[in-house]
Design a protein around this motif. Structure first.
Motif, PDB file in Angstrom:
ATOM      1  N   HIS A 102      34.240  40.327  36.561  1.00 17.00           N
ATOM      2  CA  HIS A 102      34.588  39.116  37.304  1.00 17.00           C
ATOM      3  C   HIS A 102      36.042  38.707  37.071  1.00 17.00           C
ATOM      4  CE1 HIS A 102      32.547  36.469  40.069  1.00 17.00           C
ATOM      5  NE2 HIS A 102      33.381  35.530  39.678  1.00 17.00           N
ATOM      6  N   ASP A 103      36.572  39.000  35.899  1.00 15.70           N
ATOM      7  CA  ASP A 103      37.992  38.742  35.663  1.00 15.70           C
ATOM      8  C   ASP A 103      38.826  39.603  36.617  1.00 15.70           C
ATOM      9  OD1 ASP A 103      39.978  37.319  33.934  1.00 15.70           O
ATOM     10  OD2 ASP A 103      40.612  39.388  33.585  1.00 15.70           O
ATOM     11  N   ASN A 135      41.373  40.261  43.080  1.00 15.14           N
ATOM     12  CA  ASN A 135      40.702  39.874  44.324  1.00 15.14           C
ATOM     13  C   ASN A 135      40.305  41.089  45.163  1.00 15.14           C
ATOM     14  OD1 ASN A 135      39.461  37.980  45.899  1.00 15.14           O
ATOM     15  ND2 ASN A 135      41.319  37.316  46.940  1.00 15.14           N
ATOM     16  N   LEU A 136      39.919  42.152  44.481  1.00 16.47           N
ATOM     17  CA  LEU A 136      39.401  43.359  45.133  1.00 16.47           C
ATOM     18  C   LEU A 136      38.134  43.790  44.408  1.00 16.47           C
ATOM     19  CD1 LEU A 136      42.678  45.437  45.498  1.00 16.47           C
ATOM     20  CD2 LEU A 136      41.398  44.376  47.362  1.00 16.47           C
ATOM     21  N   GLY A 137      37.063  43.977  45.131  1.00 17.43           N
ATOM     22  CA  GLY A 137      35.834  44.509  44.557  1.00 17.43           C
ATOM     23  C   GLY A 137      35.107  43.564  43.619  1.00 17.43           C
ATOM     24  N   ASN A 138      34.002  44.077  43.059  1.00 17.58           N
ATOM     25  CA  ASN A 138      33.154  43.320  42.134  1.00 17.58           C
ATOM     26  C   ASN A 138      32.745  41.979  42.732  1.00 17.58           C
ATOM     27  OD1 ASN A 138      33.479  45.387  40.285  1.00 17.58           O
ATOM     28  ND2 ASN A 138      35.259  44.429  39.365  1.00 17.58           N
ATOM     29  N   PHE A 139      32.221  42.047  43.940  1.00 15.47           N
ATOM     30  CA  PHE A 139      31.867  40.822  44.657  1.00 15.47           C
ATOM     31  C   PHE A 139      30.513  40.251  44.273  1.00 15.47           C
ATOM     32  CE2 PHE A 139      34.767  42.819  47.903  1.00 15.47           C
ATOM     33  CZ  PHE A 139      35.833  42.002  47.582  1.00 15.47           C
ATOM     34  N   GLY A 140      29.729  40.995  43.564  1.00 10.65           N
ATOM     35  CA  GLY A 140      28.409  40.483  43.193  1.00 10.65           C
ATOM     36  C   GLY A 140      27.534  41.596  42.693  1.00 10.65           C
ATOM     37  N   ALA A 152      35.107  27.042  36.596  1.00  7.59           N
ATOM     38  CA  ALA A 152      35.330  27.539  37.959  1.00  7.59           C
ATOM     39  C   ALA A 152      34.062  28.133  38.553  1.00  7.59           C
ATOM     40  CB  ALA A 152      36.451  28.577  37.977  1.00  7.59           C
ATOM     41  N   ALA A 153      33.115  28.516  37.706  1.00  6.25           N
ATOM     42  CA  ALA A 153      31.850  29.056  38.198  1.00  6.25           C
ATOM     43  C   ALA A 153      31.140  28.032  39.076  1.00  6.25           C
ATOM     44  CB  ALA A 153      30.955  29.449  37.027  1.00  6.25           C
ATOM     45  N   GLU A 154      31.261  26.780  38.720  1.00  7.93           N
ATOM     46  CA  GLU A 154      30.600  25.714  39.486  1.00  7.93           C
ATOM     47  C   GLU A 154      31.483  25.124  40.576  1.00  7.93           C
ATOM     48  OE1 GLU A 154      27.513  24.969  39.258  1.00  7.93           O
ATOM     49  OE2 GLU A 154      27.043  26.092  37.448  1.00  7.93           O
ATOM     50  N   ALA A 194      30.525  35.150  32.599  1.00 10.31           N
ATOM     51  CA  ALA A 194      31.280  35.976  33.552  1.00 10.31           C
ATOM     52  C   ALA A 194      32.563  35.285  33.988  1.00 10.31           C
ATOM     53  CB  ALA A 194      30.421  36.306  34.771  1.00 10.31           C
ATOM     54  N   HIS A 195      32.556  33.968  34.011  1.00  7.55           N
ATOM     55  CA  HIS A 195      33.743  33.215  34.416  1.00  7.55           C
ATOM     56  C   HIS A 195      34.573  32.722  33.229  1.00  7.55           C
ATOM     57  CE1 HIS A 195      31.669  33.031  38.294  1.00  7.55           C
ATOM     58  NE2 HIS A 195      32.860  32.808  38.806  1.00  7.55           N
ATOM     59  N   SER A 196      34.174  33.082  32.009  1.00  2.00           N
ATOM     60  CA  SER A 196      34.840  32.526  30.830  1.00  2.00           C
ATOM     61  C   SER A 196      36.227  33.113  30.586  1.00  2.00           C
ATOM     62  CB  SER A 196      33.986  32.761  29.586  1.00  2.00           C
ATOM     63  OG  SER A 196      33.999  34.135  29.222  1.00  2.00           O
ATOM     64  N   GLY A 197      36.450  34.353  31.035  1.00  2.69           N
ATOM     65  CA  GLY A 197      37.710  35.013  30.744  1.00  2.69           C
ATOM     66  C   GLY A 197      37.700  35.716  29.402  1.00  2.69           C
TER      67      GLY A 197
END
Length: 139
Positions: A95-96, A102-107, A25-27, A70-73
């Motif tokens: 990132h999980d 879907n709140l915060g940790n945007f980057g 999903a990272a890509e 970060a996207h591995s879970g």
């Protein structure tokens, strides 16, 4: 920036079609998102500084490793790599949270603190609080 109403629906929502984090999903992103969040930031400093090709290669290796982890879970905090400081476990937890809540940790963490998008994460207890909550969900 990509979570503003204008850009989220048009560009970033594709990336969030996976609610839980998965490395592939990272890509999975809109081409404009790739340019804005990957190509420009990854290459700008390297090009401006005239970095050698081998430095560019190592930089991409490190950044992509962090992105996929970060996207591995998976939180690899207690693994050998995590204990040696070679894991990006904190990014994976943050990132999980970002994908499931879907709140915060945007980057970049500094921007999240500056614009108040880190508030939910801090109230929830940060990494430790999220990991404890995750353990409760699995029981």
């Amino acid at each position: 920036l990509l979570h503003t109403p204008l850009l989220y629906g048009a560009i970033h929502k594709q990336h969030h079609s996976y609610k839980n984090t998965r490395s592939f999903a990272a890509e999975y992103a809109h081409v404009i998102e790739d340019v804005l969040t990957a190509y420009i930031p990854y290459l700008a400093g390297l090009v401006l500084m005239g970095a050698h090709f081998q430095i560019v290669f190592v930089w991409f290796l490190v950044r992509l490793t962090e992105t996929y982890e970060a996207h591995s879970g998976y939180c690899l905090r207690d693994s050998l790599l995590g204990r040696l400081g070679l894991s990006h476990w904190r990014s994976a937890v943050e990132h999980d949270h970002h994908h499931t809540v879907n709140l915060g940790n945007f980057g970049w963490e500094l921007l999240d603190y500056t614009f108040g998008t880190m508030d939910h994460w801090i109230i929830a207890g940060g990494c430790e609080g999220y990991l404890q909550e995750d353990q409760h969900r699995k029981q």
